[in-house]
Motif scaffolding. Structure first.
Motif, PDB file in Angstrom:
ATOM      1  N   GLY A 242       0.820  -1.197   0.000  1.00  0.00           N
ATOM      2  CA  GLY A 242       0.000   0.000   0.000  1.00  0.00           C
ATOM      3  C   GLY A 242       0.851   1.241   0.000  1.00  0.00           C
ATOM      4  N   HIS A 243       1.621   1.448  -1.062  1.00  0.00           N
ATOM      5  CA  HIS A 243       2.572   2.558  -1.138  1.00  0.00           C
ATOM      6  C   HIS A 243       2.310   3.389  -2.388  1.00  0.00           C
ATOM      7  N   VAL A 244       2.728   4.653  -2.329  1.00  0.00           N
ATOM      8  CA  VAL A 244       2.681   5.556  -3.477  1.00  0.00           C
ATOM      9  C   VAL A 244       4.046   6.241  -3.574  1.00  0.00           C
ATOM     10  N   SER A 245       4.252   6.974  -4.647  1.00  0.00           N
ATOM     11  CA  SER A 245       5.513   7.694  -4.796  1.00  0.00           C
ATOM     12  C   SER A 245       5.574   8.874  -3.830  1.00  0.00           C
ATOM     13  N   PRO A 246       6.768   9.287  -3.397  1.00  0.00           N
ATOM     14  CA  PRO A 246       6.873  10.473  -2.541  1.00  0.00           C
ATOM     15  C   PRO A 246       6.261  11.719  -3.179  1.00  0.00           C
ATOM     16  N   VAL A 247       6.372  11.839  -4.507  1.00  0.00           N
ATOM     17  CA  VAL A 247       5.840  13.023  -5.194  1.00  0.00           C
ATOM     18  C   VAL A 247       4.310  13.075  -5.109  1.00  0.00           C
ATOM     19  N   ALA A 248       3.671  11.917  -4.963  1.00  0.00           N
ATOM     20  CA  ALA A 248       2.204  11.885  -4.871  1.00  0.00           C
ATOM     21  C   ALA A 248       1.696  12.363  -3.514  1.00  0.00           C
ATOM     22  N   MET A 249       2.538  12.312  -2.497  1.00  0.00           N
ATOM     23  CA  MET A 249       2.072  12.592  -1.145  1.00  0.00           C
ATOM     24  C   MET A 249       1.487  13.993  -0.958  1.00  0.00           C
ATOM     25  N   PRO A 250       2.098  15.071  -1.490  1.00  0.00           N
ATOM     26  CA  PRO A 250       1.456  16.383  -1.309  1.00  0.00           C
ATOM     27  C   PRO A 250       0.059  16.445  -1.907  1.00  0.00           C
ATOM     28  N   ARG A 251      -0.150  15.776  -3.003  1.00  0.00           N
ATOM     29  CA  ARG A 251      -1.482  15.776  -3.626  1.00  0.00           C
ATOM     30  C   ARG A 251      -2.494  15.073  -2.722  1.00  0.00           C
ATOM     31  N   LEU A 252      -2.099  13.955  -2.140  1.00  0.00           N
ATOM     32  CA  LEU A 252      -2.999  13.232  -1.249  1.00  0.00           C
ATOM     33  C   LEU A 252      -3.225  14.003   0.046  1.00  0.00           C
ATOM     34  N   ARG A 253      -2.182  14.662   0.540  1.00  0.00           N
ATOM     35  CA  ARG A 253      -2.353  15.463   1.758  1.00  0.00           C
ATOM     36  C   ARG A 253      -3.351  16.596   1.542  1.00  0.00           C
ATOM     37  N   ARG A 254      -3.319  17.221   0.371  1.00  0.00           N
ATOM     38  CA  ARG A 254      -4.276  18.304   0.094  1.00  0.00           C
ATOM     39  C   ARG A 254      -5.711  17.779   0.150  1.00  0.00           C
ATOM     40  N   LEU A 255      -5.934  16.612  -0.425  1.00  0.00           N
ATOM     41  CA  LEU A 255      -7.276  16.031  -0.373  1.00  0.00           C
ATOM     42  C   LEU A 255      -7.679  15.735   1.067  1.00  0.00           C
ATOM     43  N   GLU A 257      -6.578  17.019   3.845  1.00  0.00           N
ATOM     44  CA  GLU A 257      -6.780  18.252   4.614  1.00  0.00           C
ATOM     45  C   GLU A 257      -8.101  18.920   4.258  1.00  0.00           C
ATOM     46  N   ALA A 258      -8.597  18.651   3.048  1.00  0.00           N
ATOM     47  CA  ALA A 258      -9.895  19.194   2.632  1.00  0.00           C
ATOM     48  C   ALA A 258     -11.060  18.321   3.091  1.00  0.00           C
ATOM     49  N   GLY A 259     -10.744  17.234   3.805  1.00  0.00           N
ATOM     50  CA  GLY A 259     -11.798  16.372   4.326  1.00  0.00           C
ATOM     51  C   GLY A 259     -12.232  15.257   3.403  1.00  0.00           C
ATOM     52  N   VAL A 260     -11.489  15.023   2.320  1.00  0.00           N
ATOM     53  CA  VAL A 260     -11.824  13.943   1.391  1.00  0.00           C
ATOM     54  C   VAL A 260     -11.162  12.656   1.881  1.00  0.00           C
ATOM     55  N   PRO A 261     -11.929  11.609   2.194  1.00  0.00           N
ATOM     56  CA  PRO A 261     -11.317  10.374   2.667  1.00  0.00           C
ATOM     57  C   PRO A 261     -10.531   9.680   1.551  1.00  0.00           C
ATOM     58  N   VAL A 262      -9.343   9.216   1.899  1.00  0.00           N
ATOM     59  CA  VAL A 262      -8.483   8.498   0.958  1.00  0.00           C
ATOM     60  C   VAL A 262      -8.208   7.112   1.537  1.00  0.00           C
ATOM     61  N   ASP A 286       3.751   6.661   6.308  1.00  0.00           N
ATOM     62  CA  ASP A 286       3.614   8.051   5.860  1.00  0.00           C
ATOM     63  C   ASP A 286       2.165   8.356   5.504  1.00  0.00           C
ATOM     64  N   LEU A 287       1.530   7.440   4.801  1.00  0.00           N
ATOM     65  CA  LEU A 287       0.131   7.637   4.411  1.00  0.00           C
ATOM     66  C   LEU A 287      -0.782   7.696   5.633  1.00  0.00           C
ATOM     67  N   LEU A 288      -0.561   6.809   6.577  1.00  0.00           N
ATOM     68  CA  LEU A 288      -1.385   6.815   7.785  1.00  0.00           C
ATOM     69  C   LEU A 288      -1.200   8.101   8.578  1.00  0.00           C
ATOM     70  N   GLU A 289       0.030   8.569   8.679  1.00  0.00           N
ATOM     71  CA  GLU A 289       0.275   9.815   9.408  1.00  0.00           C
ATOM     72  C   GLU A 289      -0.394  11.010   8.718  1.00  0.00           C
ATOM     73  N   ALA A 290      -0.552  10.906   7.398  1.00  0.00           N
ATOM     74  CA  ALA A 290      -1.234  11.975   6.663  1.00  0.00           C
ATOM     75  C   ALA A 290      -2.748  11.909   6.818  1.00  0.00           C
ATOM     76  N   GLY A 291      -3.261  10.770   7.311  1.00  0.00           N
ATOM     77  CA  GLY A 291      -4.698  10.639   7.520  1.00  0.00           C
ATOM     78  C   GLY A 291      -5.391   9.644   6.624  1.00  0.00           C
ATOM     79  N   ALA A 292      -4.624   8.953   5.771  1.00  0.00           N
ATOM     80  CA  ALA A 292      -5.232   7.956   4.887  1.00  0.00           C
ATOM     81  C   ALA A 292      -5.662   6.726   5.676  1.00  0.00           C
TER      82      ALA A 292
END
Length: 329
Positions: A242-255, A257-262, A286-292
């Motif tokens: 269950g991993h993504v690229s490091p470059v994808a993380m800011p995009r997922l964090r924005r979602l 933070e906007a309340g969109v479940p990932v 990293d994903l879990l700490e971001a809220g995924a």
């Protein structure tokens, strides 16, 4: 005395025939009528057509009608219900139906890989085995089941493992629940306790939750081009655990933070996601700490449906996490 079983039909390959050249299978009402009139010793089979469509055309309103008719049939005395369905999305419909099926009697989904007119058509035997399963006392309490090639699968574990073989379905991680041996159902494991159910039926239109695949040189940059508010939620078919690229993380964090479940699943066929093995950028930690949310052993398609069903009933973030925690691996 014959046991009453209700047959509901949504079509699929089981109700299709081919042209003389053996190709171009298409729905055939006559084929459906012939199969629905199948005689099975000791069973009184009553058939009702809901639709005769390919599985790519099955919609939530079809499944809502399946649930309504199936509940009515069981409440009127049916020992169980069988549903025919195309195989392409069969596992998804079975999973979604299992969220709402609230009767002890089994709801058994089956279909075919070969059209009714083909040599060695598997529809009749699959229908026979599904009816036997629906009538079996050993299947009670198991929820929605999938019967194919004499194997009985739990809806939450079944997946289509082959696009061509008549033995098209498999179960992970525990294997089939049972095999159908003539008129008998032989359990291979104990019927597990069911995951918490939803109430009612699916809404006519499920919330918009796309599934995106992670991979080599894939940074999910599509997310930069979606208008704000487009997504109700997002499922990622991640690599590995269950991993993504490091470059994808800011995009997922924005979602997030906007309340969109990932929800992050894995594109790997077995093993599921992790919560603690890796802690590099883009890893599960990293994903879990971001809220995924990690999908556990749910594959992406089922994770998407569970998230859609939860969002449709305005489930809280805590409830969504609890529901996915039931599938932790």
């Amino acid at each position: 005395m014959s046991l009453p079983v209700t047959l509901l039909t949504l079509g699929g390959t089981i109700f299709m025939t081919q042209g003389a050249d053996g190709g171009h299978a298409a729905p055939d009402a006559a084929a459906g009528e012939r199969l629905a009139s199948t005689l099975i010793d000791g069973v009184e089979l009553t058939a009702h057509e809901i639709a005769n469509v390919s599985s790519s055309d099955v919609r939530p309103h079809h499944l809502a009608e399946v649930l309504e008719r199936a509940r009515q049939a069981v409440d009127a005395g049916a020992r169980g219900v069988v549903l025919t369905h195309g195989t392409d999305t069969l596992e998804e419909s079975a999973f979604l139906l299992n969220r709402y099926w609230d009767r002890e009697a089994p709801l058994v989904v089956t279909g075919a890989m070969r059209p009714a007119s083909a040599l060695g058509a598997d529809g009749p035997s699959n229908l026979h085995d599904a009816v036997r399963t629906a009538a079996s006392p050993q299947a009670r309490g198991a929820g929605v089941l999938v019967v194919f090639d004499a194997h009985v699968h739990l809806a939450d574990q079944v997946t289509k493992a082959s696009s061509r073989s008549v033995s098209a379905f498999a179960s992970a991680p525990s294997g089939p629940l049972a095999i159908v041996d003539g008129a008998e159902l032989r359990l291979l494991q104990l019927v597990p306790e069911r995951v918490a159910r939803r109430t009612g039926s699916p809404t006519e239109h499920l919330p918009a939750v796309p599934a995106l695949m992670a991979g080599l040189d894939e940074d999910l940059d599509l997310l930069d081009h979606l208008p704000e508010g487009t997504l109700a939620g997002l499922v990622i078919a991640g690599v590995g655990m269950g991993h993504v690229s490091p470059v994808a993380m800011p995009r997922l964090r924005r979602l997030l933070e906007a309340g969109v479940p990932v929800v992050v699943a894995t594109r790997i066929a077995s093993g599921g996601t992790s919560t603690h093995h890796y802690a590099y950028p883009g890893s599960e930690v990293d994903l879990l700490e971001a809220g995924a949310i990690m999908a556990g052993h749910l594959p992406p398609a089922k994770a998407r449906l569970l998230l859609q069903a939860l969002l449709a009933e305005d489930a809280t973030a805590g409830t969504i996490r609890e529901e996915f925690a039931a599938y932790a691996s």
